[in-house]
Motif scaffolding. Structure first.
Motif, short mmCIF file in Angstrom:
data_model
loop_
_atom_site.label_atom_id
_atom_site.label_comp_id
_atom_site.label_asym_id
_atom_site.label_seq_id
_atom_site.Cartn_x
_atom_site.Cartn_y
_atom_site.Cartn_z
N THR A 134 4.74 15.61 -1.75
CA THR A 134 4.01 14.91 -2.82
C THR A 134 4.29 15.38 -4.23
OG1 THR A 134 2.11 16.42 -2.88
CG2 THR A 134 2.10 14.69 -1.18
N GLN A 135 5.09 16.44 -4.39
CA GLN A 135 5.24 17.19 -5.64
C GLN A 135 4.07 18.18 -5.79
OE1 GLN A 135 8.08 16.97 -7.84
NE2 GLN A 135 8.86 15.83 -6.09
N ALA A 136 4.22 19.08 -6.76
CA ALA A 136 3.31 20.23 -6.86
C ALA A 136 1.96 19.90 -7.47
CB ALA A 136 3.98 21.34 -7.66
N THR A 137 1.91 18.89 -8.33
CA THR A 137 0.65 18.55 -8.99
C THR A 137 0.53 17.03 -9.11
OG1 THR A 137 1.64 18.54 -11.21
CG2 THR A 137 0.72 20.65 -10.44
N PRO A 138 -0.69 16.52 -9.27
CA PRO A 138 -0.84 15.07 -9.49
C PRO A 138 -0.09 14.60 -10.74
CG PRO A 138 -2.94 16.04 -8.86
CD PRO A 138 -1.99 17.19 -9.07
N ALA A 139 -0.01 15.44 -11.75
CA ALA A 139 0.73 15.05 -12.96
C ALA A 139 2.20 14.80 -12.63
CB ALA A 139 0.59 16.12 -14.03
N MET A 140 2.79 15.65 -11.77
CA MET A 140 4.19 15.44 -11.38
C MET A 140 4.31 14.26 -10.42
SD MET A 140 5.46 19.38 -11.00
CE MET A 140 7.20 18.98 -10.88
N ALA A 141 3.31 14.08 -9.56
CA ALA A 141 3.32 12.95 -8.64
C ALA A 141 3.29 11.62 -9.39
CB ALA A 141 2.14 13.04 -7.68
N ALA A 142 2.65 11.62 -10.55
CA ALA A 142 2.56 10.38 -11.34
C ALA A 142 3.94 9.82 -11.66
CB ALA A 142 1.77 10.63 -12.63
N ASP A 143 4.92 10.71 -11.84
CA ASP A 143 6.28 10.24 -12.14
C ASP A 143 6.90 9.58 -10.91
OD1 ASP A 143 8.52 10.04 -14.03
OD2 ASP A 143 9.55 11.35 -12.60
N VAL A 144 6.62 10.14 -9.73
CA VAL A 144 7.10 9.52 -8.48
C VAL A 144 6.50 8.12 -8.34
CG1 VAL A 144 7.25 9.73 -5.97
CG2 VAL A 144 7.26 11.79 -7.39
N ILE A 145 5.19 8.02 -8.58
CA ILE A 145 4.49 6.73 -8.44
C ILE A 145 5.06 5.70 -9.42
CG2 ILE A 145 2.25 5.57 -8.72
CD1 ILE A 145 0.99 8.31 -7.76
N ARG A 146 5.33 6.17 -10.64
CA ARG A 146 5.92 5.26 -11.65
C ARG A 146 7.24 4.68 -11.15
NH1 ARG A 146 9.49 5.76 -15.61
NH2 ARG A 146 9.81 8.01 -15.39
N ARG A 147 8.07 5.53 -10.52
CA ARG A 147 9.37 5.04 -10.01
C ARG A 147 9.17 4.09 -8.83
NH1 ARG A 147 13.68 8.26 -12.86
NH2 ARG A 147 12.39 9.78 -13.92
N ILE A 148 8.22 4.42 -7.95
CA ILE A 148 7.95 3.52 -6.81
C ILE A 148 7.52 2.15 -7.34
CG2 ILE A 148 6.37 3.10 -4.87
CD1 ILE A 148 6.28 6.17 -4.45
N ARG A 149 6.68 2.16 -8.36
CA ARG A 149 6.17 0.89 -8.90
C ARG A 149 7.25 0.06 -9.60
NH1 ARG A 149 3.55 0.41 -5.44
NH2 ARG A 149 1.48 1.27 -5.10
N GLU A 150 8.36 0.69 -9.92
CA GLU A 150 9.48 -0.08 -10.49
C GLU A 150 10.17 -0.92 -9.41
OE1 GLU A 150 11.92 2.81 -12.44
OE2 GLU A 150 10.55 3.04 -14.14
N VAL A 151 9.99 -0.55 -8.13
CA VAL A 151 10.69 -1.28 -7.07
C VAL A 151 9.75 -2.01 -6.10
CG1 VAL A 151 12.79 0.11 -7.16
CG2 VAL A 151 10.94 0.81 -5.64
N THR A 152 8.46 -1.65 -6.06
CA THR A 152 7.54 -2.36 -5.16
C THR A 152 6.11 -2.24 -5.64
OG1 THR A 152 6.77 -2.58 -2.87
CG2 THR A 152 7.18 -0.35 -3.64
N ASP A 153 5.30 -3.26 -5.31
CA ASP A 153 3.86 -3.16 -5.62
C ASP A 153 3.04 -2.98 -4.34
OD1 ASP A 153 4.16 -5.64 -4.52
OD2 ASP A 153 3.40 -6.77 -6.25
N LYS A 154 3.73 -2.71 -3.21
CA LYS A 154 3.00 -2.50 -1.94
C LYS A 154 2.16 -1.23 -2.03
CE LYS A 154 6.61 -4.91 0.60
NZ LYS A 154 7.88 -4.77 1.31
N PRO A 155 1.02 -1.21 -1.34
CA PRO A 155 0.14 -0.04 -1.43
C PRO A 155 0.76 1.20 -0.79
CG PRO A 155 -0.65 -1.56 0.26
CD PRO A 155 0.47 -2.26 -0.45
N ILE A 156 0.50 2.36 -1.39
CA ILE A 156 0.94 3.63 -0.81
C ILE A 156 -0.14 4.06 0.18
CG2 ILE A 156 1.57 6.04 -1.27
CD1 ILE A 156 2.37 5.06 -4.14
N LYS A 157 0.09 3.73 1.46
CA LYS A 157 -0.94 3.97 2.47
C LYS A 157 -0.86 5.35 3.09
CE LYS A 157 -2.00 -0.67 4.20
NZ LYS A 157 -1.87 -1.60 5.35
#
Length: 319
Positions: free
Chosen positions: A52-75
């Motif tokens: 997940t990465q080390a902190t939610p702040a770092m995870a936010a960057d992963v989520i941003r990249r995921i959202r560039e390619v899909t809007d499906k929920p992260i279940k």
């Protein structure tokens, strides 16, 4: 060895360049020049994130990249193992389920708090936004033993325990239809395996079990994503060689009755020409040799690392 060497990764302050790439039909790799990787599976109706990465702040960057390619929920969030740099970002994804092996769950119970304090001390850059981590530990909501299968629509995703290596709880994520693997820290590429919680005697066999799946693409724990059977085999072979070479060197020193410091100096000198350029080599070696020495002498299972034990070990070997 350098007497002024900064403790663990405290000298490591340089920003890393992030890559986000598709490695098979449903799998993506979030990598950052040897920093901890995240693997992403985009199924028919949902997204699965491994590590997940080390902190939610770092995870936010992963989520941003995921959202560039899909809007499906992260279940689903899968924890390949229990280490803090891998799990403390989990809350950012707001997943329906956090899944880990029962062995990983047990390690969180036994040593999660100590590991968290220890790792935050070792990796100031990765835990820069540590205040964004919610209080307490990251707890799985589902645990399994051996094998668990998820279906993201028609896409089959297998969570497998193929043996102990980096920790006793290691889990890989396997897409059988496209022969794609998310390995966690069982496999590294041009990055030094951290083995402070390792089972040196088991790890090479576990890598052979991964090789037997014949993956076509693989997201390692650290280092570039591996695409094509040749690259995957190179990643497996490099990790296997490091683990085997290190344990052999340490075992020989221990068998000769040498103390940990002498064994460390010898092992470092033997390993540096071949592996010294790998990311976090200087950071990992004291932990790796200490654990290998433990396993070769009297501790079948890894001892708990605390922030205090980290410092004492560093002082003894590098001071």
């Amino acid at each position: 060895m350098n007497p002024s060497k900064k403790f663990a990764s405290q000298a490591d302050l340089e920003e890393k360049k992030v890559s986000f790439s598709q490695i098979s039909e449903h799998a993506w790799a979030y990598t950052a020049e040897g920093d901890p990787n995240t693997g992403i599976i985009i199924g028919d109706d949902a997204v699965l994130v491994a590590d997940t990465q080390a902190t939610p702040a770092m995870a936010a960057d992963v989520i941003r990249r995921i959202r560039e390619v899909t809007d499906k929920p992260i279940k689903y969030v899968v924890l390949t193992h229990y280490h803090a740099v891998r799990v403390l970002g989990a809350s950012a994804y707001a997943p329906q389920q956090v899944i880990a092996s029962q062995d990983t769950y047990d390690l969180i119970v036994e040593r999660g708090e100590q590991d968290k304090a220890s790792e935050i001390g070792r990796f100031p850059r990765l835990f820069r936004n540590v205040e964004t981590v919610p209080a307490g530990l990251t707890w799985p909501t589902m645990a399994f033993t051996g094998k668990m299968t998820l279906f993201l629509g028609k896409l089959e995703v297998q969570l497998l325990q193929l043996g102990r290596g980096h920790t006793k709880g290691d889990t890989v994520v396997w897409l059988p239809q496209e022969r794609t693997l998310l390995s966690g820290d069982l496999v590294e590429f041009d990055a030094t395996p951290y083995a402070g919680d390792a089972y040196f005697k088991d790890w090479p066999q576990t890598l052979d079990n991964i090789a037997a799946l014949n993956p076509r693409a693989l997201v390692p724990g650290r280092g570039a994503a591996l695409v094509g059977e040749e690259q995957v085999q190179a990643g497996l072979a490099g990790t296997r060689a490091f683990i085997s070479d290190l344990y052999q060197a340490v075992q020989a020193g221990a068998a000769a009755g040498k103390d940990l410091k002498a064994v460390y100096k010898e092992a470092y000198a033997q390993m540096a020409p071949k592996y010294g350029q790998w990311v976090i080599f200087d950071h990992c070696m004291p932990f790796d040799v200490t654990r290998a020495y433990d396993e070769a002498t009297q501790y079948a299972d890894p001892r708990v690392w605390t922030a205090e034990r980290d410092r004492q070990m560093w002082e003894a070997l590098e001071g």
